[in-house]
Design a protein around this motif. Sequence first.
Motif, mmCIF file in Angstrom:
data_model
loop_
_atom_site.group_PDB
_atom_site.id
_atom_site.type_symbol
_atom_site.label_atom_id
_atom_site.label_comp_id
_atom_site.label_asym_id
_atom_site.label_seq_id
_atom_site.Cartn_x
_atom_site.Cartn_y
_atom_site.Cartn_z
ATOM 1 N N THR A 197 -9.526 13.938 -23.853
ATOM 2 C CA THR A 197 -10.097 12.487 -23.928
ATOM 3 C C THR A 197 -10.636 11.693 -23.821
ATOM 4 O O THR A 197 -9.483 11.152 -23.660
ATOM 5 N N TYR A 198 -11.706 10.536 -23.550
ATOM 6 C CA TYR A 198 -11.502 8.989 -23.108
ATOM 7 C C TYR A 198 -11.407 8.540 -24.678
ATOM 8 O O TYR A 198 -11.783 7.644 -24.699
ATOM 9 N N LEU A 199 -12.207 8.873 -25.715
ATOM 10 C CA LEU A 199 -12.767 9.272 -26.864
ATOM 11 C C LEU A 199 -12.102 8.253 -27.437
ATOM 12 O O LEU A 199 -10.968 8.468 -28.250
ATOM 13 N N PRO A 200 -12.560 6.703 -27.764
ATOM 14 C CA PRO A 200 -11.577 6.181 -28.971
ATOM 15 C C PRO A 200 -11.954 6.997 -30.973
ATOM 16 O O PRO A 200 -12.849 7.180 -30.732
ATOM 17 N N PRO A 201 -11.002 6.507 -31.801
ATOM 18 C CA PRO A 201 -11.366 6.706 -33.046
ATOM 19 C C PRO A 201 -12.595 6.389 -33.265
ATOM 20 O O PRO A 201 -13.116 4.832 -32.905
ATOM 21 N N LEU A 202 -13.465 6.703 -33.969
ATOM 22 C CA LEU A 202 -14.747 6.807 -34.700
ATOM 23 C C LEU A 202 -14.513 5.913 -35.607
ATOM 24 O O LEU A 202 -15.899 5.200 -36.301
#
Length: 562
Positions: A431-436
């Motif tokens: 995943t490329y998603l940074p933490p929310l």
Amino acid sequence: MSGINVWQQLVDYGSWSTRGMSIVGIGIHWGILQYVLGLPFMAFIAELIYFKTKDPDWMRIAKVLVKGTALVFAVGAATGTLVEFGLITVWPRVLTAVGKWLYFPMYAEVFAFIMEVLVIYMLWYGWDKLSPKARLVLTFFAFVGPWYSGAMIVAANAYMQIPTGLIPDYNATTGQWLYAEGYPKLTLVIPNSIASLLNVTTLQSLHVQIMGTTSDGVIAAVPVTIVDRLVYESFAGYTLNQSILKLVLKPSALNDPGLAAVPVLNVVNSIMDSTVRYYNIYLYLFESPDFAPSVMHSIGAGLTVSGFTAMAGFGTRLLSVKDKRYKEYLLKAFKFSVVFSLIVIIYQGLIAGHEMGVAVAHYQPEKFAAFEGLGVPGFTSIAELLHTGPIEKLLAYGTLSAHLPNYGYLMTHYSGWGNLSPTLGVPGTSTYLPPLIVDYAYYAMVVFGIALGVYALILTGYIAFHRADRIPRFWLYLLVPAAVLAQLSSYMGWAAREMGRLPWVVYGMMTLSDTITVNVPPAWGEALFSVFYIVIGAALVYAVYRFLWVPSKREVLDEVTY
């Protein structure tokens, strides 16, 4: 759908105890650094006012600010050294991978550090023996040195945020993510000796885009998934016959046993060397789109924290001062720091912060999506709560018709997009998603900044109407909380910047798992190091109290030779 656990999402990136140690160490150094960036600049302005007015109080104000600089710089140098050793030993592969092109700004930073050491202590210890003009010259270099040093360090960090040559993966005009077309991509120069061995048709099927040629290489936009995989293979000791590269080699190259035994590390090094030469070894890091706004924003943070802290220091003395002459001096210092704080926080919010936000929106759309936290079931997005969408569109993209990147949409659709490694039969970046959680950190910074701006504006209003000596005590009681809030605002901005980069250490090149040391210390050991950092921070607070606050409490005006 159940609500998202934003803390768990942050922890799930792994290496949490080591990351925690880095957060504590770098965080304390960052807090100290603010004053090294801001106090000498304030002293320089005070000295300029002295030359304009010939009022000796301004030279006294400058002296106090220089004394504060000398105190914090000593501890800042110590914690900076700790941080550098920490980065080298805990995250060694970052420097191994990018050290060759980090070298110039890091080498230049050494000269900046020498300048800081020589100038700041020459200024402080020689203060009473120097002429006002000599002090002015040294004070000028006392703030130029830290700004120069900060710019060199930020060059490395900016590259880690947005590598030079990065082509982003989001189109704000259409609202489309471009993962399916292989984005984000890095612009690399593949040497002719390597390019001649590659099958162009296969490369293009993997969304490698040929951009042009140089005298000795081919310029190509390469999906970051491939780049990250090659970096992983380099550290894992893969050879070409074990690498994903064998899938794009021509048959003649595949059958060459000598070539098959070549380490992937050699290939990656060769490509990166050509790329850096193409951009220019001395300018490569500075061409990151993140460099200029990061320098502006970092210096702005230092000026803001220093301004509000000086305001608290001088202002709280006004609460109990009895000596009339001493009060006159304090009032000038207080008014100066109030107006200074108002100016710099406006600059920080409307100019430096804006430029930083635009860079994030254009080049790190996943981080920008996390800032906004739009469309996530079970999550209270601050942007949705405050209905800031139109403002964000206008500020980030310059038009109300733009589309903000939707984090919820990414969570739902991301896993099936653009991850090319499964196509090649190897594991890739999950995943490329940074933490929310950066949504909360980012908006905490914004709300704190607005509150500080309003506070500074109110105090400036009293000064503008010549009522500075009649400010209600209620507002003066808020001076220390405001100084703490300025530090918190800066810290939240830094946290949003760094956490928003996850899972990457160098965006598009290396993930956390690629970079951490293979000899991870035990959690208790990392906790012990963190306590050590905290003790150093506490020692600085005591030193400031002992050497700045206690003499000030005696209501003694230092004699300054003019």
